[in-house]
Design a protein around this motif. Structure first.
Motif, PDB file in Angstrom:
ATOM      1  N   ASP A  18     -27.550  13.779  32.112  1.00  0.00           N
ATOM      2  CA  ASP A  18     -28.668  13.161  31.098  1.00  0.00           C
ATOM      3  C   ASP A  18     -27.855  13.431  29.673  1.00  0.00           C
ATOM      4  OD1 ASP A  18     -30.385  12.358  33.066  1.00  0.00           O
ATOM      5  OD2 ASP A  18     -31.723  14.141  32.715  1.00  0.00           O
ATOM      6  N   ARG A  19     -27.301  14.427  29.479  1.00  0.00           N
ATOM      7  CA  ARG A  19     -26.429  14.980  28.301  1.00  0.00           C
ATOM      8  C   ARG A  19     -25.211  13.875  28.023  1.00  0.00           C
ATOM      9  NH1 ARG A  19     -28.255  19.177  25.611  1.00  0.00           N
ATOM     10  NH2 ARG A  19     -26.797  18.396  23.712  1.00  0.00           N
ATOM     11  N   THR A  20     -24.474  13.974  29.131  1.00  0.00           N
ATOM     12  CA  THR A  20     -23.237  13.564  28.972  1.00  0.00           C
ATOM     13  C   THR A  20     -23.239  11.899  29.095  1.00  0.00           C
ATOM     14  OG1 THR A  20     -22.793  13.847  31.287  1.00  0.00           O
ATOM     15  CG2 THR A  20     -22.040  15.580  29.678  1.00  0.00           C
ATOM     16  N   LYS A  21     -23.857  11.317  29.800  1.00  0.00           N
ATOM     17  CA  LYS A  21     -23.886   9.700  30.092  1.00  0.00           C
ATOM     18  C   LYS A  21     -24.019   8.905  28.655  1.00  0.00           C
ATOM     19  CE  LYS A  21     -23.721   6.093  32.563  1.00  0.00           C
ATOM     20  NZ  LYS A  21     -24.134   4.742  31.419  1.00  0.00           N
ATOM     21  N   PRO A  22     -24.941   9.308  27.800  1.00  0.00           N
ATOM     22  CA  PRO A  22     -24.907   8.702  26.610  1.00  0.00           C
ATOM     23  C   PRO A  22     -23.793   8.798  25.804  1.00  0.00           C
ATOM     24  CG  PRO A  22     -27.064   9.714  27.035  1.00  0.00           C
ATOM     25  CD  PRO A  22     -26.179  10.277  28.268  1.00  0.00           C
ATOM     26  N   SER A  77     -26.530   5.030  22.812  1.00  0.00           N
ATOM     27  CA  SER A  77     -25.618   4.223  23.053  1.00  0.00           C
ATOM     28  C   SER A  77     -25.607   2.835  22.230  1.00  0.00           C
ATOM     29  CB  SER A  77     -25.670   3.846  24.555  1.00  0.00           C
ATOM     30  OG  SER A  77     -26.625   3.047  24.982  1.00  0.00           O
ATOM     31  N   ALA A  78     -24.468   2.260  22.075  1.00  0.00           N
ATOM     32  CA  ALA A  78     -24.566   0.758  21.378  1.00  0.00           C
ATOM     33  C   ALA A  78     -25.471  -0.158  21.912  1.00  0.00           C
ATOM     34  CB  ALA A  78     -23.373   0.323  21.224  1.00  0.00           C
ATOM     35  N   ARG A  79     -25.674   0.013  23.328  1.00  0.00           N
ATOM     36  CA  ARG A  79     -26.674  -0.728  23.994  1.00  0.00           C
ATOM     37  C   ARG A  79     -27.993  -0.610  23.646  1.00  0.00           C
ATOM     38  NH1 ARG A  79     -24.898   0.516  28.682  1.00  0.00           N
ATOM     39  NH2 ARG A  79     -26.599   1.960  29.312  1.00  0.00           N
TER      40      ARG A  79
END
Length: 296
Positions: A67-71, A278-280
């Motif tokens: 949850d912390r590293t994916k973004p 994220s930019a998304r």
């Protein structure tokens, strides 16, 4: 081993659902993926995956780490794309949550335009009048109507929608029409339990804001259920105007106490607390801010 390689391998295993699938996805060997995960677990001092012959699942520590590293990884990828492309083409899964009625009336009609603008997106729209845990449910952004009681969340206000008190013409012909908020004591008021002042409706008089206790024979945690009750002539309801976009044009729906109903509710886009967004998520938020504003 390079930390970025470890992190990339970890994210690949989570999203692919296993070491072999991650290897195919990244073009690496399975042994290289396993070595990267082993090195990452050794460096962190925790076990990230529950491994069995049939499945690979995240441990509690692994879930928190994901949850912390994916973004963070998403943000790095977005930064790379912005430097290599004049137009950032966002893609991937987006989990968007919204209140049921507001989402059906105002968010759902905007989804085709969002997908047309960004065909690489895969949108999951979750409609519920209950506030969902954004981190636990892995929600990327939520549309909220009303106060946001999450101090760690990132809130971007879009606009506001006014409150309105309504009933059906049939109901008022039988029971009479309230002239002041105090008259509601003699009427059947339908209670929406998702509203902060569910049994104490807010009004404004010459001396300022005040609440009036109300009661009735029907309550629900669904705006749609209260709307249905009002249209059926069961009683009176208090709503946000945006939730009655269709009914206010109905010949049988009558607004009452207009001189006393002054309250509004903010409409906002909410992100879970994350250091890197994220930019998304940024781009989808910008789309909703622009597209929703004229509807409020």
């Amino acid at each position: 081993m390079d930390r970025f390689q470890e992190l990339s391998a970890f994210i690949a295993v989570v999203e692919a659902g296993g070491f072999s699938a991650a290897a195919r996805r990244t073009g690496s060997s399975q042994s290289a993926i396993s070595k990267a995960i082993g090195a990452l677990e050794k460096r962190l001092g925790v076990v990230l995956f529950n491994r069995s012959t049939r499945s690979v699942t995240l441990t509690d520590q692994g879930q928190r780490y994901f949850d912390r590293t994916k973004p963070l990884l998403d943000e790095i990828g977005a930064a790379d794309n912005e430097l290599t492309s004049s137009t950032l083409d966002i893609s991937g899964r987006m989990r968007i949550a919204a209140p049921s009625t507001f989402g059906r009336l105002h968010i759902l009609p905007l989804i085709p335009g969002l997908l047309s603008r960004h065909p690489g997106l895969k949108v999951e729209l979750l409609l519920s009048d209950a506030a969902r845990d954004m981190v636990e449910d892995r929600i990327d952004l939520t549309i909220r109507v009303g106060t946001v009681n999450e101090p760690d969340a990132v809130v971007r206000r879009i606009g506001s929608t006014s409150l309105v008190c309504v009933g059906s013409r049939r109901y008022f012909e039988l029971k009479g029409t309230p002239k002041t908020p105090a008259d509601l004591v003699d009427h059947n008021c339908l209670v929406y339990e998702g509203m902060v002042e569910s049994t104490h409706w807010p009004f404004t008089g010459p001396e300022g804001p005040f609440n009036v206790p109300v009661r009735g024979n029907f309550s629900s945690n669904s705006v749609d259920a209260i709307r249905t009750g009002v249209l059926a002539g069961v009683g009176i309801g208090m709503f946000t105007r945006a939730s009655l976009a269709e009914e206010l044009a109905h010949p049988d729906v009558v607004t009452i106490l207009n001189d006393f109903v002054m309250g509004t509710r903010d409409v906002s886009v909410v992100w879970p607390q994350r250091r890197f967004i994220s930019a998304r998520v940024h781009r989808v938020t910008d789309y909703f801010v622009q597209a929703l504003s004229p509807r409020l």
